[in-house]
Design a protein around this motif. Structure first.
Motif, PDB file in Angstrom:
ATOM      1  N   HIS A  57     -50.589 -77.754 -61.636  1.00 27.18           N
ATOM      2  CA  HIS A  57     -49.626 -76.831 -61.040  1.00 27.18           C
ATOM      3  C   HIS A  57     -48.337 -76.891 -61.854  1.00 27.18           C
ATOM      4  N   SER A  58     -47.411 -75.993 -61.564  1.00 27.55           N
ATOM      5  CA  SER A  58     -46.135 -75.989 -62.284  1.00 27.55           C
ATOM      6  C   SER A  58     -45.360 -77.270 -61.989  1.00 27.55           C
ATOM      7  N   PHE A  59     -44.441 -77.614 -62.883  1.00 25.40           N
ATOM      8  CA  PHE A  59     -43.659 -78.838 -62.748  1.00 25.40           C
ATOM      9  C   PHE A  59     -42.765 -78.736 -61.517  1.00 25.40           C
ATOM     10  N   GLN A  60     -42.848 -79.724 -60.612  1.00 22.63           N
ATOM     11  CA  GLN A  60     -42.146 -79.649 -59.331  1.00 22.63           C
ATOM     12  C   GLN A  60     -41.019 -80.661 -59.195  1.00 22.63           C
ATOM     13  N   ASP A  61     -40.809 -81.520 -60.189  1.00 29.74           N
ATOM     14  CA  ASP A  61     -39.696 -82.476 -60.139  1.00 29.74           C
ATOM     15  C   ASP A  61     -38.412 -81.803 -60.595  1.00 29.74           C
ATOM     16  N   ARG A  62     -37.291 -82.288 -60.071  1.00 36.75           N
ATOM     17  CA  ARG A  62     -35.977 -81.850 -60.511  1.00 36.75           C
ATOM     18  C   ARG A  62     -35.055 -83.067 -60.587  1.00 36.75           C
ATOM     19  N   SER A  63     -34.052 -83.004 -61.467  1.00 36.18           N
ATOM     20  CA  SER A  63     -33.111 -84.118 -61.599  1.00 36.18           C
ATOM     21  C   SER A  63     -31.764 -83.596 -62.067  1.00 36.18           C
ATOM     22  N   PHE A  64     -30.740 -84.411 -61.891  1.00 36.31           N
ATOM     23  CA  PHE A  64     -29.417 -84.097 -62.430  1.00 36.31           C
ATOM     24  C   PHE A  64     -28.668 -85.399 -62.678  1.00 36.31           C
ATOM     25  N   ARG A  65     -27.639 -85.320 -63.520  1.00 34.27           N
ATOM     26  CA  ARG A  65     -26.807 -86.490 -63.866  1.00 34.27           C
ATOM     27  C   ARG A  65     -25.427 -85.983 -64.292  1.00 34.27           C
ATOM     28  N   PHE A  66     -24.488 -86.044 -63.379  1.00 30.96           N
ATOM     29  CA  PHE A  66     -23.161 -85.470 -63.600  1.00 30.96           C
ATOM     30  C   PHE A  66     -22.078 -86.552 -63.568  1.00 30.96           C
ATOM     31  N   ARG A  67     -20.983 -86.244 -64.253  1.00 29.45           N
ATOM     32  CA  ARG A  67     -19.829 -87.147 -64.274  1.00 29.45           C
ATOM     33  C   ARG A  67     -18.553 -86.321 -64.105  1.00 29.45           C
ATOM     34  N   VAL A  68     -17.666 -86.786 -63.196  1.00 28.18           N
ATOM     35  CA  VAL A  68     -16.372 -86.153 -62.984  1.00 28.18           C
ATOM     36  C   VAL A  68     -15.296 -87.208 -63.216  1.00 28.18           C
ATOM     37  N   GLU A  69     -14.635 -87.120 -64.361  1.00 28.28           N
ATOM     38  CA  GLU A  69     -13.666 -88.138 -64.763  1.00 28.28           C
ATOM     39  C   GLU A  69     -12.506 -88.231 -63.782  1.00 28.28           C
ATOM     40  N   ASP A  70     -12.094 -87.097 -63.209  1.00 25.76           N
ATOM     41  CA  ASP A  70     -10.919 -87.092 -62.326  1.00 25.76           C
ATOM     42  C   ASP A  70     -11.086 -88.021 -61.131  1.00 25.76           C
ATOM     43  N   TYR A  71     -12.321 -88.190 -60.664  1.00 23.22           N
ATOM     44  CA  TYR A  71     -12.575 -89.030 -59.496  1.00 23.22           C
ATOM     45  C   TYR A  71     -13.285 -90.334 -59.861  1.00 23.22           C
ATOM     46  N   ASP A  72     -13.437 -90.597 -61.166  1.00 21.26           N
ATOM     47  CA  ASP A  72     -14.187 -91.778 -61.621  1.00 21.26           C
ATOM     48  C   ASP A  72     -15.546 -91.802 -60.920  1.00 21.26           C
ATOM     49  N   LEU A  73     -16.229 -90.643 -60.955  1.00 22.40           N
ATOM     50  CA  LEU A  73     -17.431 -90.418 -60.160  1.00 22.40           C
ATOM     51  C   LEU A  73     -18.603 -89.989 -61.030  1.00 22.40           C
ATOM     52  N   CYS A  74     -19.750 -90.598 -60.772  1.00 30.77           N
ATOM     53  CA  CYS A  74     -21.013 -90.171 -61.384  1.00 30.77           C
ATOM     54  C   CYS A  74     -22.033 -89.958 -60.272  1.00 30.77           C
ATOM     55  N   VAL A  75     -22.787 -88.873 -60.363  1.00 26.92           N
ATOM     56  CA  VAL A  75     -23.804 -88.552 -59.360  1.00 26.92           C
ATOM     57  C   VAL A  75     -25.122 -88.292 -60.075  1.00 26.92           C
ATOM     58  N   TYR A  76     -26.191 -88.975 -59.626  1.00 27.42           N
ATOM     59  CA  TYR A  76     -27.512 -88.848 -60.231  1.00 27.42           C
ATOM     60  C   TYR A  76     -28.535 -88.538 -59.135  1.00 27.42           C
ATOM     61  N   GLY A  77     -29.518 -87.727 -59.464  1.00 29.79           N
ATOM     62  CA  GLY A  77     -30.552 -87.422 -58.491  1.00 29.79           C
ATOM     63  C   GLY A  77     -31.900 -87.186 -59.132  1.00 29.79           C
ATOM     64  N   VAL A  78     -32.952 -87.647 -58.466  1.00 26.21           N
ATOM     65  CA  VAL A  78     -34.334 -87.351 -58.840  1.00 26.21           C
ATOM     66  C   VAL A  78     -35.033 -86.873 -57.571  1.00 26.21           C
ATOM     67  N   PHE A  79     -35.590 -85.657 -57.626  1.00 25.48           N
ATOM     68  CA  PHE A  79     -36.229 -85.070 -56.452  1.00 25.48           C
ATOM     69  C   PHE A  79     -37.652 -84.645 -56.796  1.00 25.48           C
ATOM     70  N   ASP A  80     -38.577 -85.070 -55.954  1.00 27.31           N
ATOM     71  CA  ASP A  80     -40.013 -84.874 -56.167  1.00 27.31           C
ATOM     72  C   ASP A  80     -40.509 -83.810 -55.196  1.00 27.31           C
ATOM     73  N   GLY A  81     -40.643 -82.576 -55.684  1.00 32.55           N
ATOM     74  CA  GLY A  81     -41.092 -81.486 -54.834  1.00 32.55           C
ATOM     75  C   GLY A  81     -42.580 -81.553 -54.542  1.00 32.55           C
ATOM     76  N   PHE A  82     -42.983 -81.028 -53.402  1.00 40.01           N
ATOM     77  CA  PHE A  82     -44.408 -80.904 -53.070  1.00 40.01           C
ATOM     78  C   PHE A  82     -44.640 -79.550 -52.412  1.00 40.01           C
ATOM     79  N   GLY A  83     -45.827 -78.990 -52.667  1.00 39.54           N
ATOM     80  CA  GLY A  83     -46.129 -77.661 -52.158  1.00 39.54           C
ATOM     81  C   GLY A  83     -45.361 -76.572 -52.870  1.00 39.54           C
ATOM     82  N   GLY A  84     -44.840 -76.868 -54.040  1.00 39.12           N
ATOM     83  CA  GLY A  84     -44.002 -75.940 -54.786  1.00 39.12           C
ATOM     84  C   GLY A  84     -42.680 -76.602 -55.135  1.00 39.12           C
ATOM     85  N   ALA A  85     -41.952 -75.982 -56.048  1.00 37.13           N
ATOM     86  CA  ALA A  85     -40.693 -76.568 -56.515  1.00 37.13           C
ATOM     87  C   ALA A  85     -39.470 -76.001 -55.815  1.00 37.13           C
ATOM     88  N   GLN A  86     -39.657 -75.063 -54.878  1.00 36.97           N
ATOM     89  CA  GLN A  86     -38.499 -74.351 -54.351  1.00 36.97           C
ATOM     90  C   GLN A  86     -37.520 -75.240 -53.600  1.00 36.97           C
TER      91      GLN A  86
END
Length: 449
Positions: free
Chosen positions: A60-89
């Protein structure tokens, strides 16, 4: 109901829902302007079906999604890994919405640990609610079709049922100053590594979790540990994003109808804040990576094997994305080799995603001189392929593709020779060319005179 019945022909289920489309148009590109965290990297592999003849095909089509962001103003980093099932929506929707809940001043260094954890909980709950609001037209059409006998066995209703069952597991990590917070839902995994010590930061929210079964029993449904219940879906999640039939539609299930409230919830488990100064790296990955390691090696502790494999590739690769991809490629290769060696029946492997965040406590040397990896791959190709810590270093995989099976470079059926530094030795003699070239230059120079 009558209005919906009149307009059912207009609901073309092959196209996107109007609300979903509006969300996608508004959010598709806004994260392009958010800086990517350069202290992290992602590797992935698409799902495959292994056939008996050795070939592989995508299921089936690739259903995982991820992100990795950094905001220097807040000394903040946000990371995510999401494993979709039944579709990627659902995974797609979540990875576009959750950053908006966290990156624009909601998390600042002055916030207490409890306040940060509550913000993460509410982000998951809010995004889950927004997703169901965005597919409201589909849910309404589904209800109308269920009540209309002419649609009882239609392909349109079947397609709608599949779409509303789509969902996602996920793990989210936030680094705020020197504190780490991790929120997980479903069975995606997170761990911290420090000098041989592994600190797991997630648990599985499935029917194999006794605490989750106790929570469900308090709601009025008693399930047995480890027993498969089709009403909960193929993955038997007790917490996830999306998946309407076990949330707003749970009264339709004979198993879940007695519940006093929605049995499957979008509220994550949240840990933190954890001081990060002494840790080497953080790993976020889908459960499919864990399963692939377990199936390929038979080891009892795949988390430790994955961490050790990451440590090895820290010495081999020059970028964090290179490290993550090398680990995924090696696991995929070993998983496929295990199947070929056993001569078993056709088998499958789901999408894999691995995200690595390196911290200041990492003391691993980064990268080797060019050619060394290829040299070691050729020297080690007779080593036993294993990930276990009791063995020598894992064999160096060919980095061109997860489907490449050769362990060296070949030309016309012959292996190209390399020197002791891993560099390809010359295999074309240019002496006749230079001899003719010099003769021509000499003759041209004489004619000019």
């Amino acid at each position: 109901m009558e209005y919906l019945s009149m307009h059912l022909p207009e609901l073309k289920f092959g196209r996107k829902d109007v609300n979903v489309q509006a969300y996608e148009q508004a959010l598709t590109s806004w994260t392009d302007d958010v800086p990517t965290c350069r202290e992290s990297g992602v590797g992935s592999a698409i799902n495959e079906l292994y056939r008996r003849d050795g070939s592989r095909i995508q299921i089936h089509s690739f259903q995982d999604r991820s992100f990795r962001f950094r905001v220097e103003d807040y000394d903040l980093c946000v990371y995510g890994v999401f494993d979709g099932f039944g579709g990627a929506q659902v995974a797609d929707f979540v990875t576009k919405r959750i950053p908006a809940e966290l990156l624009w001043g909601q998390l600042v260094p002055e916030k207490s640990d409890e306040a940060v954890k509550e913000t993460l909980r509410q982000a998951f709950i809010s995004v889950d609610k927004e997703y169901f609001e965005s597919i409201g037209d589909r849910l309404a059409a589904r209800m109308v079709m269920q009540c209309d006998p002419q649609y009882s066995s239609s392909s349109q209703l079947e397609e709608l049922e599949d779409r509303v069952r789509a969902g996602s597991a996920g793990v989210l990590a936030v680094v705020l100053g020197n504190r780490l917070f991790v929120a997980s839902i479903g069975d995606c995994r997170a761990l911290l590594y420090r000098s041989g010590e592994i600190l797991p930061l997630s648990i599985d929210h499935t029917i194999y979790n006794e605490d989750e079964l106790l929570r469900l029993s308090h709601l009025g449904v008693d399930l047995k540990l480890g027993v498969s219940y089709p009403e909960l879906g193929e993955r038997s999640y007790t917490r996830c994003l999306g998946n309407y039939p076990v949330k707003g539609g749970y009264k339709e299930s004979t198993l879940l109808a007695s519940c006093q409230d929605e049995p499957v919830i979008p509220e994550p488990e949240v840990l933190g804040g954890i001081p990060i100064q002494d840790f080497s790296f953080l790993l976020l990955y889908t459960k499919s990576l864990w399963h692939a390691v377990a199936e390929a090696t038979g080891c009892q502790d795949p988390d430790s094997e994955i961490a050790e494999l990451c440590r090895y590739y820290f010495r081999e690769e020059s970028s964090l994305s290179g490290v993550a991809q090398a680990v995924v490629d090696q696991v995929v290769r070993l998983h496929h080799d295990r199947l070929e060696a056993s001569g078993g029946r056709a088998d499958t492997r789901e999408d894999i995603t691995l995200l690595i965040r390196e911290f200041g406590g990492c003391r691993e040397p980064r990268g080797n001189t060019p050619g060394r990896g290829l040299s070691r791959g050729l020297m080690d190709k007779k080593e036993e392929k294993t990930l276990t810590r009791s063995s020598a270093r894992p064999s160096r995989p060919t980095r061109s593709s997860t489907t490449t099976e050769s362990s060296g470079v070949y030309l016309a059926g012959k292996e190209i020779p390399i020197d002791e530094h891993g560099r390809i030795q010359p295999y074309v003699d240019f002496a006749p060319f230079y001899q003719l070239w010099n003769q021509r230059k000499f003759s041209q120079g004489s004619s000019d005179k």
